[in-house]
Scaffold this motif. Structure first.
Motif, PDB file in Angstrom:
ATOM      1  N   LEU A 298     -19.172  93.623 -20.016  1.00 55.94           N
ATOM      2  CA  LEU A 298     -17.966  93.744 -20.826  1.00 55.94           C
ATOM      3  C   LEU A 298     -18.317  93.683 -22.308  1.00 55.94           C
ATOM      4  N   GLY A 299     -19.185  92.728 -22.668  1.00 60.54           N
ATOM      5  CA  GLY A 299     -19.602  92.630 -24.062  1.00 60.54           C
ATOM      6  C   GLY A 299     -20.442  93.807 -24.511  1.00 60.54           C
ATOM      7  N   CYS A 300     -21.364  94.221 -23.653  1.00 63.64           N
ATOM      8  CA  CYS A 300     -22.268  95.324 -24.025  1.00 63.64           C
ATOM      9  C   CYS A 300     -21.511  96.628 -24.232  1.00 63.64           C
ATOM     10  N   ARG A 301     -20.490  96.885 -23.426  1.00 63.46           N
ATOM     11  CA  ARG A 301     -19.690  98.105 -23.601  1.00 63.46           C
ATOM     12  C   ARG A 301     -18.898  98.079 -24.904  1.00 63.46           C
ATOM     13  N   SER A 302     -18.767  96.895 -25.484  1.00 62.64           N
ATOM     14  CA  SER A 302     -18.037  96.741 -26.739  1.00 62.64           C
ATOM     15  C   SER A 302     -18.965  96.643 -27.935  1.00 62.64           C
ATOM     16  N   GLY A 303     -20.264  96.868 -27.717  1.00 63.36           N
ATOM     17  CA  GLY A 303     -21.224  96.890 -28.814  1.00 63.36           C
ATOM     18  C   GLY A 303     -22.069  95.649 -28.967  1.00 63.36           C
ATOM     19  N   TRP A 304     -21.768  94.603 -28.179  1.00 68.47           N
ATOM     20  CA  TRP A 304     -22.503  93.355 -28.270  1.00 68.47           C
ATOM     21  C   TRP A 304     -23.710  93.360 -27.339  1.00 68.47           C
ATOM     22  N   SER A 305     -24.750  92.619 -27.705  1.00 69.28           N
ATOM     23  CA  SER A 305     -25.927  92.444 -26.850  1.00 69.28           C
ATOM     24  C   SER A 305     -25.886  91.045 -26.247  1.00 69.28           C
ATOM     25  N   CYS A 306     -26.038  90.958 -24.931  1.00 68.07           N
ATOM     26  CA  CYS A 306     -25.998  89.657 -24.263  1.00 68.07           C
ATOM     27  C   CYS A 306     -27.290  88.890 -24.523  1.00 68.07           C
ATOM     28  N   VAL A 307     -27.151  87.642 -24.959  1.00 69.06           N
ATOM     29  CA  VAL A 307     -28.300  86.785 -25.234  1.00 69.06           C
ATOM     30  C   VAL A 307     -28.576  85.854 -24.051  1.00 69.06           C
ATOM     31  N   ARG A 308     -27.526  85.182 -23.580  1.00 71.84           N
ATOM     32  CA  ARG A 308     -27.717  84.206 -22.502  1.00 71.84           C
ATOM     33  C   ARG A 308     -26.360  83.819 -21.932  1.00 71.84           C
ATOM     34  N   GLN A 309     -26.363  83.299 -20.705  1.00 71.05           N
ATOM     35  CA  GLN A 309     -25.130  82.861 -20.066  1.00 71.05           C
ATOM     36  C   GLN A 309     -25.333  81.481 -19.433  1.00 71.05           C
ATOM     37  N   TRP A 310     -24.307  80.645 -19.557  1.00 71.03           N
ATOM     38  CA  TRP A 310     -24.291  79.322 -18.933  1.00 71.03           C
ATOM     39  C   TRP A 310     -23.101  79.261 -17.980  1.00 71.03           C
ATOM     40  N   ILE A 311     -23.274  78.677 -16.785  1.00 72.30           N
ATOM     41  CA  ILE A 311     -22.219  78.688 -15.773  1.00 72.30           C
ATOM     42  C   ILE A 311     -21.985  77.288 -15.208  1.00 72.30           C
ATOM     43  N   ASP A 312     -20.716  76.904 -15.122  1.00 71.19           N
ATOM     44  CA  ASP A 312     -20.298  75.711 -14.385  1.00 71.19           C
ATOM     45  C   ASP A 312     -19.994  76.147 -12.958  1.00 71.19           C
ATOM     46  N   ARG A 313     -20.733  75.613 -12.007  1.00 70.09           N
ATOM     47  CA  ARG A 313     -20.583  76.045 -10.614  1.00 70.09           C
ATOM     48  C   ARG A 313     -19.501  75.271  -9.867  1.00 70.09           C
ATOM     49  N   GLU A 314     -19.153  74.075 -10.340  1.00 69.20           N
ATOM     50  CA  GLU A 314     -18.196  73.243  -9.602  1.00 69.20           C
ATOM     51  C   GLU A 314     -16.800  73.838  -9.620  1.00 69.20           C
ATOM     52  N   TRP A 315     -16.277  74.135 -10.820  1.00 66.87           N
ATOM     53  CA  TRP A 315     -14.970  74.790 -10.924  1.00 66.87           C
ATOM     54  C   TRP A 315     -15.126  76.300 -10.933  1.00 66.87           C
ATOM     55  N   GLY A 316     -16.097  76.786 -11.676  1.00 66.97           N
ATOM     56  CA  GLY A 316     -16.319  78.220 -11.825  1.00 66.97           C
ATOM     57  C   GLY A 316     -15.900  78.698 -13.191  1.00 66.97           C
ATOM     58  N   PHE A 317     -16.803  78.506 -14.178  1.00 73.17           N
ATOM     59  CA  PHE A 317     -16.508  78.890 -15.555  1.00 73.17           C
ATOM     60  C   PHE A 317     -17.806  79.337 -16.211  1.00 73.17           C
ATOM     61  N   ALA A 318     -17.708  80.323 -17.089  1.00 73.69           N
ATOM     62  CA  ALA A 318     -18.919  80.871 -17.736  1.00 73.69           C
ATOM     63  C   ALA A 318     -18.753  80.900 -19.245  1.00 73.69           C
ATOM     64  N   GLU A 319     -19.849  80.571 -19.937  1.00 72.74           N
ATOM     65  CA  GLU A 319     -19.973  80.789 -21.376  1.00 72.74           C
ATOM     66  C   GLU A 319     -21.075  81.836 -21.567  1.00 72.74           C
ATOM     67  N   THR A 320     -20.744  82.929 -22.229  1.00 79.16           N
ATOM     68  CA  THR A 320     -21.712  84.006 -22.436  1.00 79.16           C
ATOM     69  C   THR A 320     -21.909  84.200 -23.938  1.00 79.16           C
ATOM     70  N   LEU A 321     -23.158  84.176 -24.364  1.00 78.20           N
ATOM     71  CA  LEU A 321     -23.485  84.328 -25.782  1.00 78.20           C
ATOM     72  C   LEU A 321     -23.925  85.753 -26.054  1.00 78.20           C
ATOM     73  N   PHE A 322     -23.300  86.376 -27.049  1.00 76.08           N
ATOM     74  CA  PHE A 322     -23.612  87.747 -27.455  1.00 76.08           C
ATOM     75  C   PHE A 322     -24.062  87.746 -28.910  1.00 76.08           C
ATOM     76  N   GLN A 323     -24.773  88.813 -29.296  1.00 80.13           N
ATOM     77  CA  GLN A 323     -25.165  89.008 -30.681  1.00 80.13           C
ATOM     78  C   GLN A 323     -24.873  90.444 -31.093  1.00 80.13           C
ATOM     79  N   LYS A 324     -24.480  90.610 -32.362  1.00 82.68           N
ATOM     80  CA  LYS A 324     -24.350  91.962 -32.902  1.00 82.68           C
ATOM     81  C   LYS A 324     -25.713  92.385 -33.430  1.00 82.68           C
ATOM     82  N   ALA A 325     -26.275  93.363 -32.753  1.00 85.23           N
ATOM     83  CA  ALA A 325     -27.628  93.816 -33.131  1.00 85.23           C
ATOM     84  C   ALA A 325     -27.563  94.858 -34.233  1.00 85.23           C
TER      85      ALA A 325
END
Length: 326
Positions: A298-325
């Motif tokens: 989703l981020g890459c299609r919008s021009g962002w480059s994905c750097v890294r992702q962190w996920i909470d597995r208990e509830w189910g939540f994600a933090e995704t870090l993008f950078q403008k290259a």
């Protein structure tokens, strides 16, 4: 998110013209009635939402807070130890404390929100943090970003936070468009941290948005009360019921206000009357849920480059870090 009607003049200069226009657009049209979710957050709505975040059924906020607390150091390092942090829809800024305290140097923090009450709470909650200079901006997301970036110091990189799965209020095409518009306003080397709630069982999701003690119902119904307070509306709140629906095809929770009976409601500031058939609804919010693996795309299609992702597995939540290259 929803279609607009023609401009409707309001009866008083004290009325918020954007709120009045949104109500006119959403309630005076034929077909599905709608109100944008951003208007849920006046002073009363913001206070009710803070209660929602601590309900046992609503795991979104707890999961993200725990994820940010555990991963804040890694996030800040991956984002190049930013000294300029901007947050879209900051609310009270409680979760952001983890990011700000993980920084090893002075940080300028610009929380952006359309709710002055939320911004005031945010400033008070974070005012005691050492080495953090808070510069609140009362505005919509993209207007607020432009105002905050106007105070960028030289070429310093910025980290934009879009937390709480607020991205889920957009459809996927709308989300991609929003992220593209944000991308255009940033400079190469800037970062975006995107929080998103993940798909989980239907019963878990419905309970999170329709709690048994009725806090979420009060939060939703307060939107009609706000119309009464600010636009001289005549809604009888007891004549509407809160509904939370899981749309499997669109992977989203929908919040509606359903008319219990056929009725006509005068809205004095608009000089107009909204008509409702029995069981007709006002669609007030969508909360789209995601698969973790779709977020980088989703981020890459919008021009962002994905750097890294962190996920909470208990509830189910994600933090995704993008950078403008570029």
């Amino acid at each position: 998110m929803f279609a607009s009607a023609a401009s409707v003049p309001v009866a008083s200069p004290r009325v918020n013209p954007e709120f009045a226009q949104s109500v006119a657009d959403g309630l005076l049209k034929k077909g599905q009635k709608t109100l944008p979710p951003s208007w849920l957050y006046d002073e009363v709505g913001s206070a009710l939402f803070e209660v929602i975040t601590v309900l046992p059924e609503y795991g979104v906020t707890r999961a993200e807070a725990a994820l940010l607390e555990n991963a804040a150091g890694g996030i800040v390092r991956a984002a190049g130890q930013p000294s300029f942090v901007i947050e879209l829809g900051s609310g009270t800024g409680t979760k952001t404390r983890h990011i700000l305290t993980a920084a090893s140097h002075d940080v300028r923090y610009s929380p952006i929100d359309i709710s002055p009450a939320a911004l005031d709470s945010c400033v008070k909650a974070l005012a005691g943090l050492p080495n953090v200079d808070i510069e609140p901006v009362e505005a919509s997301y993209l207007d607020g970003v432009e105002q905050a970036l106007a105070h960028r110091r030289g070429a310093e990189p910025a980290l934009v936070l879009f937390l709480g799965s607020t991205i889920g209020n957009f459809t996927r095409p709308e989300a991609a468009t929003f992220l593209r518009r944000l991308h255009k306003r940033m400079q190469p080397g800037d970062y975006l941290l995107l929080g998103a709630d993940l798909i989980k069982p239907r019963d878990t999701l419905v309970s999170a948005y329709d709690d048994p003690i009725g806090v979420t119902a009060a939060f939703n119904l307060n939107l009609l009360a706000r119309i009464n307070r600010e636009l001289d509306g005549e809604f009888e709140l007891s004549q509407f019921a809160h509904e939370a629906r899981w749309n499997e095809r669109q992977t989203r929770i929908e919040m509606h206000l359903r008319a219990r009976t056929a009725q006509q409601v005068r809205i004095g500031a608009l000089g107009a009357t909204a008509e409702f058939a029995a069981a007709e609804t006002i669609w007030t919010e969508s909360s789209h849920k995601f698969r973790a693996e779709e977020l980088p795309g989703l981020g890459c299609r919008s021009g962002w480059s994905c750097v890294r992702q962190w996920i909470d597995r208990e509830w189910g939540f994600a933090e995704t870090l993008f950078q403008k290259a570029s």
